[in-house]
Design a protein around this motif. Structure first.
Motif, short mmCIF file in Angstrom:
data_model
loop_
_atom_site.label_atom_id
_atom_site.label_comp_id
_atom_site.label_asym_id
_atom_site.label_seq_id
_atom_site.Cartn_x
_atom_site.Cartn_y
_atom_site.Cartn_z
N ARG A 62 43.12 31.55 37.51
CA ARG A 62 43.73 32.83 37.90
C ARG A 62 44.97 33.11 37.04
NH1 ARG A 62 43.62 35.73 42.81
NH2 ARG A 62 42.46 34.02 43.78
N GLU A 63 45.80 32.08 36.82
CA GLU A 63 47.00 32.27 36.00
C GLU A 63 46.64 32.59 34.55
OE1 GLU A 63 49.07 28.63 36.53
OE2 GLU A 63 49.54 29.00 38.65
N GLY A 108 45.54 36.19 34.43
CA GLY A 108 46.62 37.11 34.72
C GLY A 108 46.16 38.36 35.46
N ASN A 109 46.72 39.50 35.07
CA ASN A 109 46.42 40.76 35.74
C ASN A 109 44.98 41.20 35.56
OD1 ASN A 109 49.07 40.97 36.63
ND2 ASN A 109 49.73 42.12 34.83
N ARG A 145 39.59 39.60 38.19
CA ARG A 145 38.92 40.54 39.08
C ARG A 145 38.36 39.91 40.34
NH1 ARG A 145 34.49 42.42 34.96
NH2 ARG A 145 34.50 40.14 34.77
#
Length: 241
Positions: A34-35, A38-39, A42
């Protein structure tokens, strides 16, 4: 950062020593993934593909010298099975990574990501020359059964004294049975930490990161988290840092 879906790789985790080690590595792999994304993360479709095989027999690794034949037979069979499904795999146990040369000699279709290699890369990248090593007895004696013997040629490695080593080995057994929040476990762990001179301490046992700890006493390096970071990069088709 761009990710090519076609380059994604499948990840395997071999576990069973101890009961929560595989869950901990998987959780940290998901966090690292997840890191890394980043943004752009999904959700489900961006999570890594993971196969986990858990074998209770691998728990005999705490007394590895006495159980070598049984442990190796179980580990080899498990590695051969998981290698048919994944591209890279890790063994969620610092002690069991002793078998890295034997596993690599099998020339399996999946590549092992070893714990000591992850530590070596981290120490080199951060220019850390001196560390303390905490783990089960087969790990911390840096003898013929220790996966971490290779570190001694490049880094100054502090080991717990004989009394602390025995306390640590028993503590690890208790974490396996009671969990990291068991009665008195945190206090016993802090006593062992306070007896060390080195500021950087390798938590070279998958049970030790499960113990709540006070930040700031030492720089604690969670080896499981280092491996999870490498696996996350590999899962996304990237080379480890």
């Amino acid at each position: 950062m761009q990710f090519n879906p076609a380059s994604r790789k499948k990840i395997g985790i071999i576990t069973g020593s101890g009961p929560e080690a595989g869950i901990d590595l998987w959780h940290k792999l998901l966090q690292a993934n997840r890191e890394l994304r980043g943004n752009g993360f999904r959700g489900d479709l961006d999570a890594p593909d993971v196969t986990i095989l858990s074998e209770a027999t691998l728990g005999l690794s705490m007394e590895l010298e006495a159980n070598d034949a049984a442990v190796w037979k179980c580990l080899r069979t498990t590695a051969e099975a998981i290698a048919e499904r994944v591209d890279y795999y890790a063994i969620a146990c610092n002690t069991l990574n002793y078998y890295q040369p034997q596993l690599e000699a099998l020339a399996l279709p999946a590549k092992l990501v070893s714990f000591a290699d992850a530590v070596r890369d981290h120490l080199r990248a951060n220019r850390i020359g001196r560390v303390a090593l905490l783990g089960a007895r087969p790990v911390t004696d840096l003898g013929p059964w220790s996966h971490y013997r290779k570190l001694g040629a490049e880094f100054a490695v502090e080991l717990p004294g004989p009394a602390q080593a025995e306390q640590l080995h028993r503590l690890i057994y208790d974490v396996k049975a009671q969990g990291g929040n068991g009665p008195g476990i945190r206090e016993r762990f802090l006593e062992i930490l306070d007896a060390l001179d080195a500021h950087t301490v390798l938590l070279a046992c998958t049970e030790l990161p499960l113990i709540p700890r006070v930040d700031g006493r030492k720089r604690l390096v969670d080896v499981t988290a280092l491996v999870a970071h490498k696996l996350a990069r590999l899962a996304n088709g990237m080379q480890p840092e």
